[in-house]
Design a protein around this motif. Structure first.
Motif, PDB file in Angstrom:
ATOM      1  N   PHE A 223       4.939 -13.891  34.996  1.00  0.00           N
ATOM      2  CA  PHE A 223       4.485 -13.816  33.614  1.00  0.00           C
ATOM      3  C   PHE A 223       5.105 -14.996  32.872  1.00  0.00           C
ATOM      4  O   PHE A 223       6.328 -15.127  32.825  1.00  0.00           O
ATOM      5  N   VAL A 224       4.255 -15.850  32.326  1.00  0.00           N
ATOM      6  CA  VAL A 224       4.723 -17.039  31.614  1.00  0.00           C
ATOM      7  C   VAL A 224       4.265 -16.913  30.167  1.00  0.00           C
ATOM      8  O   VAL A 224       3.068 -16.876  29.884  1.00  0.00           O
ATOM      9  N   GLU A 225       5.248 -16.825  29.267  1.00  0.00           N
ATOM     10  CA  GLU A 225       4.924 -16.708  27.841  1.00  0.00           C
ATOM     11  C   GLU A 225       4.880 -18.093  27.217  1.00  0.00           C
ATOM     12  O   GLU A 225       5.761 -18.921  27.421  1.00  0.00           O
ATOM     13  N   VAL A 226       3.835 -18.317  26.439  1.00  0.00           N
ATOM     14  CA  VAL A 226       3.599 -19.611  25.828  1.00  0.00           C
ATOM     15  C   VAL A 226       3.315 -19.417  24.342  1.00  0.00           C
ATOM     16  O   VAL A 226       2.677 -18.436  23.953  1.00  0.00           O
ATOM     17  N   VAL A 227       3.805 -20.336  23.525  1.00  0.00           N
ATOM     18  CA  VAL A 227       3.423 -20.379  22.116  1.00  0.00           C
ATOM     19  C   VAL A 227       2.512 -21.593  21.961  1.00  0.00           C
ATOM     20  O   VAL A 227       2.900 -22.716  22.282  1.00  0.00           O
ATOM     21  N   ILE A 228       1.303 -21.338  21.495  1.00  0.00           N
ATOM     22  CA  ILE A 228       0.321 -22.404  21.291  1.00  0.00           C
ATOM     23  C   ILE A 228       0.109 -22.555  19.796  1.00  0.00           C
ATOM     24  O   ILE A 228      -0.070 -21.563  19.083  1.00  0.00           O
ATOM     25  N   THR A 229       0.144 -23.782  19.308  1.00  0.00           N
ATOM     26  CA  THR A 229      -0.117 -24.029  17.890  1.00  0.00           C
ATOM     27  C   THR A 229      -1.342 -24.928  17.752  1.00  0.00           C
ATOM     28  O   THR A 229      -1.598 -25.789  18.584  1.00  0.00           O
ATOM     29  N   ASN A 230      -2.080 -24.681  16.698  1.00  0.00           N
ATOM     30  CA  ASN A 230      -3.227 -25.501  16.353  1.00  0.00           C
ATOM     31  C   ASN A 230      -3.575 -25.190  14.899  1.00  0.00           C
ATOM     32  O   ASN A 230      -3.141 -24.180  14.358  1.00  0.00           O
ATOM     33  N   LYS A 231      -4.341 -26.057  14.284  1.00  0.00           N
ATOM     34  CA  LYS A 231      -4.824 -25.782  12.930  1.00  0.00           C
ATOM     35  C   LYS A 231      -5.764 -24.581  12.983  1.00  0.00           C
ATOM     36  O   LYS A 231      -6.334 -24.264  14.018  1.00  0.00           O
ATOM     37  N   ASP A 232      -5.934 -23.915  11.852  1.00  0.00           N
ATOM     38  CA  ASP A 232      -6.863 -22.790  11.755  1.00  0.00           C
ATOM     39  C   ASP A 232      -8.282 -23.354  11.687  1.00  0.00           C
ATOM     40  O   ASP A 232      -8.878 -23.493  10.623  1.00  0.00           O
ATOM     41  N   LEU A 233      -8.799 -23.703  12.864  1.00  0.00           N
ATOM     42  CA  LEU A 233     -10.100 -24.364  12.910  1.00  0.00           C
ATOM     43  C   LEU A 233     -11.257 -23.409  12.632  1.00  0.00           C
ATOM     44  O   LEU A 233     -12.363 -23.852  12.337  1.00  0.00           O
ATOM     45  N   LYS A 234     -10.993 -22.109  12.653  1.00  0.00           N
ATOM     46  CA  LYS A 234     -12.017 -21.147  12.222  1.00  0.00           C
ATOM     47  C   LYS A 234     -12.348 -21.414  10.758  1.00  0.00           C
ATOM     48  O   LYS A 234     -13.514 -21.481  10.381  1.00  0.00           O
ATOM     49  N   GLN A 235     -11.327 -21.575   9.966  1.00  0.00           N
ATOM     50  CA  GLN A 235     -11.526 -21.846   8.545  1.00  0.00           C
ATOM     51  C   GLN A 235     -12.167 -23.209   8.338  1.00  0.00           C
ATOM     52  O   GLN A 235     -12.981 -23.402   7.442  1.00  0.00           O
TER      53      GLN A 235
END
Length: 190
Positions: free
Chosen positions: A84-96
């Motif tokens: 099990f590899v936990e990752v934090v992914i960040t990106n702009k709120d491209l839905k908005q």
């Protein structure tokens, strides 16, 4: 002289042995996930769009996703043949961005059209890109926690077993899929 030669040969033999051992060792679960996330661009580049050109809408969307995408591996736990590899992914709120950029584009294009102005496809793309960039400047950055599940196969390779779901795709793309789904619903699509 013989001692130097024997020591030199011993060091060479140890180095070659370690190199062979390292190259033949199966990659770790952490390496497998890192390799996937480092090559995330490949998930979006399909044969038809390899030759995207600047100014194309697809090119603009691709760049929006990639320029704001980052990840960090937080932990890795191996239990037998599972990992099990936990990752934090960040990106702009491209839905908005999808929603704000598209509605800004529609508003601007309709306002100009009501005055009798006609647009070329290039001009429409420029208006859309401008509205996307304006929307990107105003949205927040999102953080997604995602846990990859891996299993070791019979060849001692780690295989990711949960990488094809919408949660991961939305994390990597900053919810862009949700944005297009919502836009489709608003516009009366199925």
């Amino acid at each position: 002289m013989k001692i130097k030669t024997i020591c030199g040969l011993s060091i060479l033999l140890i180095t070659v042995t370690l190199l062979v051992a390292c190259l033949s060792a199966p990659p770790s679960p952490r390496w497998t996930v890192k390799n996937v996330l480092d090559n995330v661009e490949d998930m979006f580049v399909v044969e038809e769009h390899i030759l995207m050109e600047e100014g194309d809408i697809e090119y603009d969307w691709f760049n929006l996703v990639m320029e704001n995408y980052h990840y960090k591996i937080v932990s890795c736990e191996v239990v037998g043949r599972d990992a099990f590899v936990e990752v934090v992914i960040t990106n702009k709120d491209l839905k908005q961005v999808v929603l704000d950029g598209t509605f800004g584009y529609i508003q601007e294009a309709l306002t100009a059209a009501l005055t009798g102005k006609e647009f070329t496809e290039k001009e429409l793309n420029e208006i859309y890109t401008k509205n996307l960039n304006n929307a990107v400047a105003e949205v927040n950055t999102l953080k997604f926690n995602y846990i990859f599940t891996l299993q070791m196969n019979d060849n001692k390779e780690w295989i990711i077993t949960n990488n094809s779901n919408k949660t991961l795709l939305n994390a990597v793309t900053g919810n862009i899929i949700l944005g297009f789904d919502e836009l489709n619903n608003i516009m009366g699509g199925e």
